[in-house]
Design an enzyme around this catalytic site. Structure first.
Site, PDB file in Angstrom:
ATOM      1  N   LYS A   1       3.113   6.160   6.206  1.00 27.73           N
ATOM      2  CA  LYS A   1       3.213   7.094   5.083  1.00 27.73           C
ATOM      3  C   LYS A   1       4.491   7.954   5.180  1.00 27.73           C
ATOM      4  O   LYS A   1       4.871   8.622   4.240  1.00 27.73           O
ATOM      5  CB  LYS A   1       1.969   7.978   5.011  1.00 27.73           C
ATOM      6  CG  LYS A   1       0.698   7.221   4.585  1.00 27.73           C
ATOM      7  CD  LYS A   1      -0.520   8.147   4.579  1.00 27.73           C
ATOM      8  CE  LYS A   1      -1.820   7.435   4.254  1.00 27.73           C
ATOM      9  NZ  LYS A   1      -2.076   7.284   2.808  1.00 27.73           N
TER      10      LYS A   1
ATOM     11  N   LYS B   1      -3.488  11.927  -8.774  1.00 26.43           N
ATOM     12  CA  LYS B   1      -3.993  13.298  -8.942  1.00 26.43           C
ATOM     13  C   LYS B   1      -2.846  14.258  -9.228  1.00 26.43           C
ATOM     14  O   LYS B   1      -2.947  15.150 -10.074  1.00 26.43           O
ATOM     15  CB  LYS B   1      -4.718  13.768  -7.673  1.00 26.43           C
ATOM     16  CG  LYS B   1      -5.922  12.962  -7.258  1.00 26.43           C
ATOM     17  CD  LYS B   1      -6.344  13.341  -5.823  1.00 26.43           C
ATOM     18  CE  LYS B   1      -7.283  12.318  -5.227  1.00 26.43           C
ATOM     19  NZ  LYS B   1      -7.389  12.475  -3.746  1.00 26.43           N
TER      20      LYS B   1
ATOM     21  N   HIS C   1      -8.436  -3.359   0.978  1.00 27.49           N
ATOM     22  CA  HIS C   1      -7.718  -2.085   0.869  1.00 27.49           C
ATOM     23  C   HIS C   1      -6.465  -2.013   1.709  1.00 27.49           C
ATOM     24  O   HIS C   1      -5.820  -0.959   1.746  1.00 27.49           O
ATOM     25  CB  HIS C   1      -8.625  -0.928   1.278  1.00 27.49           C
ATOM     26  CG  HIS C   1      -9.656  -0.581   0.265  1.00 27.49           C
ATOM     27  ND1 HIS C   1      -9.431   0.344  -0.730  1.00 27.49           N
ATOM     28  CD2 HIS C   1     -10.903  -1.048   0.064  1.00 27.49           C
ATOM     29  CE1 HIS C   1     -10.513   0.442  -1.486  1.00 27.49           C
ATOM     30  NE2 HIS C   1     -11.430  -0.392  -1.034  1.00 27.49           N
TER      31      HIS C   1
ATOM     32  N   THR D   1      -3.961   7.318  -4.144  1.00 32.02           N
ATOM     33  CA  THR D   1      -4.605   8.002  -5.274  1.00 32.02           C
ATOM     34  C   THR D   1      -4.135   9.447  -5.412  1.00 32.02           C
ATOM     35  O   THR D   1      -4.230  10.010  -6.486  1.00 32.02           O
ATOM     36  CB  THR D   1      -6.146   7.977  -5.153  1.00 32.02           C
ATOM     37  OG1 THR D   1      -6.517   8.388  -3.838  1.00 32.02           O
ATOM     38  CG2 THR D   1      -6.693   6.582  -5.437  1.00 32.02           C
TER      39      THR D   1
ATOM     40  N   LYS E   1      -1.958  13.783   2.598  1.00 28.29           N
ATOM     41  CA  LYS E   1      -2.564  12.473   2.856  1.00 28.29           C
ATOM     42  C   LYS E   1      -2.785  12.365   4.352  1.00 28.29           C
ATOM     43  O   LYS E   1      -2.256  13.172   5.114  1.00 28.29           O
ATOM     44  CB  LYS E   1      -1.657  11.344   2.360  1.00 28.29           C
ATOM     45  CG  LYS E   1      -0.198  11.494   2.814  1.00 28.29           C
ATOM     46  CD  LYS E   1       0.739  10.504   2.148  1.00 28.29           C
ATOM     47  CE  LYS E   1       1.055  10.820   0.716  1.00 28.29           C
ATOM     48  NZ  LYS E   1       0.440   9.900  -0.253  1.00 28.29           N
ATOM     49  N   ARG E   2      -3.528  11.358   4.792  1.00 23.36           N
ATOM     50  CA  ARG E   2      -3.699  11.171   6.218  1.00 23.36           C
ATOM     51  C   ARG E   2      -2.335  11.047   6.900  1.00 23.36           C
ATOM     52  O   ARG E   2      -1.383  10.555   6.309  1.00 23.36           O
ATOM     53  CB  ARG E   2      -4.516   9.900   6.475  1.00 23.36           C
ATOM     54  CG  ARG E   2      -5.972  10.057   6.161  1.00 23.36           C
ATOM     55  CD  ARG E   2      -6.592  11.146   6.985  1.00 23.36           C
ATOM     56  NE  ARG E   2      -6.593  10.757   8.366  1.00 23.36           N
ATOM     57  CZ  ARG E   2      -7.675  10.638   9.116  1.00 23.36           C
ATOM     58  NH1 ARG E   2      -8.849  10.924   8.624  1.00 23.36           N
ATOM     59  NH2 ARG E   2      -7.600  10.249  10.372  1.00 23.36           N
TER      60      ARG E   2
HETATM   61  C1  LIG Z   1      -7.027  11.691  -2.724  1.00 22.64           C
HETATM   62  C2  LIG Z   1      -7.281  12.021  -1.321  1.00 22.64           C
HETATM   63  C3  LIG Z   1      -6.772  11.219  -0.308  1.00 22.64           C
HETATM   64  C4  LIG Z   1      -5.905  10.004  -0.570  1.00 22.64           C
HETATM   65  O1  LIG Z   1      -4.550  10.371  -0.538  1.00 22.64           O
HETATM   66  P1  LIG Z   1      -3.393   9.246  -0.513  1.00 22.64           P
HETATM   67  O2  LIG Z   1      -2.141  10.026  -0.664  1.00 22.64           O
HETATM   68  O3  LIG Z   1      -3.640   8.365  -1.667  1.00 22.64           O
HETATM   69  O4  LIG Z   1      -3.493   8.573   0.785  1.00 22.64           O
HETATM   70  C5  LIG Z   1      -7.023  11.574   1.003  1.00 22.64           C
HETATM   71  N1  LIG Z   1      -7.743  12.664   1.306  1.00 22.64           N
HETATM   72  C6  LIG Z   1      -8.248  13.466   0.350  1.00 22.64           C
HETATM   73  C7  LIG Z   1      -9.020  14.676   0.752  1.00 22.64           C
HETATM   74  C8  LIG Z   1      -8.040  13.178  -0.994  1.00 22.64           C
HETATM   75  O5  LIG Z   1      -8.553  13.983  -1.932  1.00 22.64           O
END
Ligand SMILES: *Cc1c(COP(=O)(O)O)cnc(C)c1O
Length: 812
Positions: A538, A644, A346, A640, A532-533
């Site tokens: 990022k 979404k 990952h 991801t 995101k985190r």
């Molecule tokens: C989808 C999701 C992530 C992943 O987000 P990225 O932008 O792909 O890092 C992290 N936290 C939550 C709660 C999510 O639903």
């Protein structure tokens, strides 16, 4: 089941459980009642699914992951059971709003972010595809911390998600296994001359599984997510009399990510890894032995997946059980192990590649260390003469007194996959290039995906309705049918409906913001979202610097023709990640400055929502106009949230990183705003060592002006944090090329600004994003894992397209 039956059963169950009527019950009591009706309805199917798998003697996959992030399960289970509409209406006739009950459920947050959420999307999809696959993880007593802002700083509070019980789980005491942690081991020959381990000292812990049903989408399949919790075994009660001793044991499955800044925290983490690996692998072997099949055939019945390196000890634990307990010879055991195991990588960030010191591993699981040593020795022996010395030294498992977990996972499995095309290519060409030379056939790509059901049907009913009206409802089962929407890109009525749905979702989010933060946002503004985190790679900082630029521009020229924007952030920083916490502080202070500046009026608002989690994501994503996917190219393995947001009609502004590349390929260049360095340009900078952020700062007046606000008092209350971030950019040469990408990012933002002004074009772009999102369904992703890696097939009885549907409806 019909509505009347449901209402009767509901009232009866409420009376049985709480001796109450509907009008007296609290939301929690109503939630417990509905949940118990659901679990008793699907438990028959759950049992049947177990039975079918056993009787069909089909191969099953076990997905080992140290994180799962399911979020709330009430509505997701209702949807998958086919009960959602009926229950919503039935409850409403009883004067109950389903959403009020759903609010009561705590998020199940046993993960940090993308990795855990992926595992949960996979669980949903595996069950929904009728595939025999199970989860295996840890039942942490405390989930990921709750984030609050105090004085604009992140503060972490414990997440006591089990406080009111968890109605989805079943404790299976009869399936407990013992796991040995610590102590010493030496080998000796037993009476039959077989080499056997002798253990001394250490602790024998009881691992008790808690099973949660993973309900497939209207197909009758209910798979199992098995999470292990530690207990003191009754025979060992005597040893753990003091509170400290008991606590030392209980700590093992207490928190999700122990503080790894000290030795004790790291040891706890490694113990957690061995604990859930050993418990899971032991229970799989116990199951297999009940089938009465020859041990040599185990690879035809069992597939074990190692999600990231945390469960990599599966390789050694499986070897231990085959060699020490089943008394197989090493070679036979090793061939079976490799065929059973598969591994997903990952990350390509070197500092995130997991390594453990030899001493630590010896002290937590001495026998596992011995086995790893032997695997390593044989690897070196086998490769000697085939590959050159340096290559072997770089790829062996044990180097410099450390155990390299990724090496163990690759050497001990038959498949290593990356999570997006670009990422998988980088694994082959850079990060795992040495291994690619040795095992080219093992490497493959499986681009991540998302559970479409949760991210449209549940999160976005407004859009779902528009889709049903326009293209029919086949997309609900078959996400690729979203493409039918492309037939309507010139249809003003459809574009208008999409517009209205988005507006409705924005109004809902605006209400939430007003209620929780007292900030009034304009629903006609662009909702620009980065969720995101919080991590330097990022680049939330890049987003922030652009916001500061817009603010300065507006101060200079209040008539600047820009569309009003609301910048929305959601992000948790790891508790020990100082720099990330400083970014949060600075974003929050900038937000306060801008939101309170009356001269800016409605043109700019910045909102940082606390405690980003799955439920908050479900609230934000349907309301997003713009999706920020701006990591430095090559750093984000897949992402991801990009998928979404696209699915919900947001327009992506992105670097060519991770799955953004595939999103660009899906929608075409005109329907996405791409900017920034490419992965190969980034690598060129690394090679030539010729990046100088200080030079950019000196020579670019705009960047100079923007970056200086971090240290010149423009933004109040960030004396230390502003300096820290300024130094990271200028003094320490801007590790993630924020300044290098800044101008290009601003141009991309300007193109978004212009596109939004042409309403019709904007809606068409949004439509094309929705229409092309079907390929990112995790149903497709898990099908590829099933076909290429696990070699598992749906159990016949549950396959709806073959017309056998005996378990399809859930009975009360
Ligand atoms: C989808 C999701 C992530 C992943 O987000 P990225 O932008 O792909 O890092 C992290 N936290 C939550 C709660 C999510 O639903």
């Amino acid at each position: 089941m019909n509505k009347t039956e449901f209402k009767q059963s509901f009232s009866r169950r409420l009376a049985e459980k709480f001796a109450m009527g509907v009008t007296d019950a609290s939301p929690n009591e109503l939630y417990q009642t509905l949940g118990s009706l659901m679990t008793s309805a699907y438990s028959q199917n759950w049992q049947q699914t177990w039975k079918d798998y056993r009787e069909a003697e089909q191969k099953q996959a076990y997905y080992f992951s140290i994180e799962f992030l399911p979020g709330k399960m009430l509505k997701s289970n209702l949807l998958n059971m086919g009960w959602l509409d009926l229950v919503t209406e039935g409850l409403s006739e009883l004067g109950i709003n389903l959403d009020d009950l759903a609010e009561v459920e705590p998020d199940m947050a046993l993960g940090n972010g993308g990795l855990g959420r992926l595992a949960s999307c996979f669980m949903d999809s595996i069950a929904s595809m009728g595939l025999p696959g199970n989860g295996n993880g840890i039942r942490y007593k405390y989930g990921l911390f709750k984030q609050r802002f105090v004085d604009n700083y992140q503060v972490e509070l414990p997440d006591e998600w089990l406080q009111n019980g968890n109605l989805w789980e079943v404790r299976k005491e009869s399936k407990a296994v013992d796991v040995r942690i610590g102590g010493d081991v030496y080998m000796s020959h037993d009476e039959f001359g077989i080499l056997k381990p002798n253990y001394h000292g250490g602790m024998i812990l009881r691992a008790v599984p808690y099973d949660t049903g993973m309900v497939g989408y209207q197909n009758g399949t209910v798979n199992t997510m098995r999470l292990w919790s530690v207990e003191i075994s009754p025979e060992e009660e005597e040893r753990y009399r003091s509170i400290e001793d008991r606590r030392a044991v209980e700590d093992l499955t207490s928190v999700l990510y122990p503080d790894d800044s000290n030795e004790a925290g790291r040891k706890l983490r490694l113990s957690q890894e061995y604990f859930f690996v050993s418990a899971g692998v032991q229970s799989i072997l116990r199951y297999y032995k009940q089938l009465n099949k020859p041990i040599d055939d185990i690879n035809q019945y069992i597939a074990i997946h190692i999600n990231d390196t945390h469960p990599a000890m599966c390789v050694a634990e499986f070897m231990r059980l085959l060699v020490d307990e089943q008394e197989l010879g090493w070679e036979r055991a090793w061939n079976l192990t490799q065929e059973v195991m598969s591994y997903t990588n990952h990350t390509i960030m070197a500092e995130a590649l997991e390594k453990w010191s030899i001493n630590m591993m010896k002290s937590v699981c001495p026998r596992i260390y011995q086995i790893i040593e032997e695997i390593d020795r044989r690897f070196v022996e086998e490769m000697t003469g085939v590959h050159d010395f340096d290559l072997i030294q770089r790829t062996r498992i044990i180097q410099n007194n450390q155990v390299h977990m990724a090496h163990l996972a690759i050497i001990g499995s038959h498949s290593t996959n990356g999570v997006a095309k670009l990422h998988s290519d980088l694994l082959k060409s850079v990060v795992l290039h040495d291994f690619y030379l040795i095992y080219p056939a093992r490497f493959n790509n499986k681009t991540n995906g998302i559970a479409m059901r949760r991210w449209t049907q549940l999160a976005n009913p407004a859009l779902s309705k528009v889709l049903d009206k326009t293209i029919g409802n086949s997309w609900r089962k078959k996400p690729s049918d979203l493409r039918l929407l492309l037939n309507y890109e010139e249809d003003d009525q459809v574009l208008d409906m999409l517009d209205q749905a988005k507006l409705e979702n924005k109004a809902r989010l605006a209400n939430y913001i007003q209620e929780h933060y007292g900030i009034k946002v304009n629903t006609h503004a662009i909702f620009d979202v980065q969720i995101k985190r919080l991590h330097a790679y990022k680049r939330q900082l890049l987003n922030l610097l652009h916001i500061i630029k817009l603010y300065l521009d507006l101060k200079e020229n209040p008539e600047l023709p820009i569309e009003p924007r609301v910048f929305i952030f959601g992000a948790k920083a790891a508790p020990s990640y100082h720099y990330a916490k400083s970014i949060i502080k600075v974003i929050n202070e900038t937000a306060r400055l801008i939101n309170q500046d009356t001269t800016i009026n409605d043109k700019l608002k910045v909102v940082f929502l606390e405690n980003y989690n799955v439920s908050l994501a479900e609230r934000i994503i349907p309301a997003a106009d713009v999706s920020e996917q701006i990591s430095l190219a090559s750093k984000e393995a897949s992402g991801t949230s990009n998928m979404k947001l696209m699915l919900n009609g947001a327009v992506t502004i992105a670097t060519l990183d991770g799955a953004n590349v595939e999103i660009r390929d899906a929608v075409g260049d005109e329907n996405i705003a791409i900017f920034g360095l490419t992965e190969s340009e980034v690598y060129q900078y690394y090679e030539n060592k010729n990046y100088s952020s200080a030079e950019i700062y000196r020579e670019n007046a705009v960047i100079h002006k923007v970056v200086k606000t971090l240290i010149d008092g423009t933004i109040p209350n960030i004396f230390a944090e502003g300096q820290e971030i300024f130094d990271s950019l200028i003094k320490y040469n801007d590790e993630f090329f924020v300044l290098r990408d800044f101008e290009d990012y601003c141009s991309a933002q300007e193109s978004v600004n212009q596109a939004y002004q042409e309403k019709r074009r904007w809606l068409q772009i949004s439509l094309r994003n929705i229409a092309n999102a079907g390929r990112f369904s995790s149903d497709n992703t898990v099908q590829r894992y099933a076909d290429d890696i696990w070699q598992i097939e749906p159990v016949f009885a549950h396959e709806d397209d073959r017309g056998v549907t005996q378990h399809d409806s859930y009975l009360l």
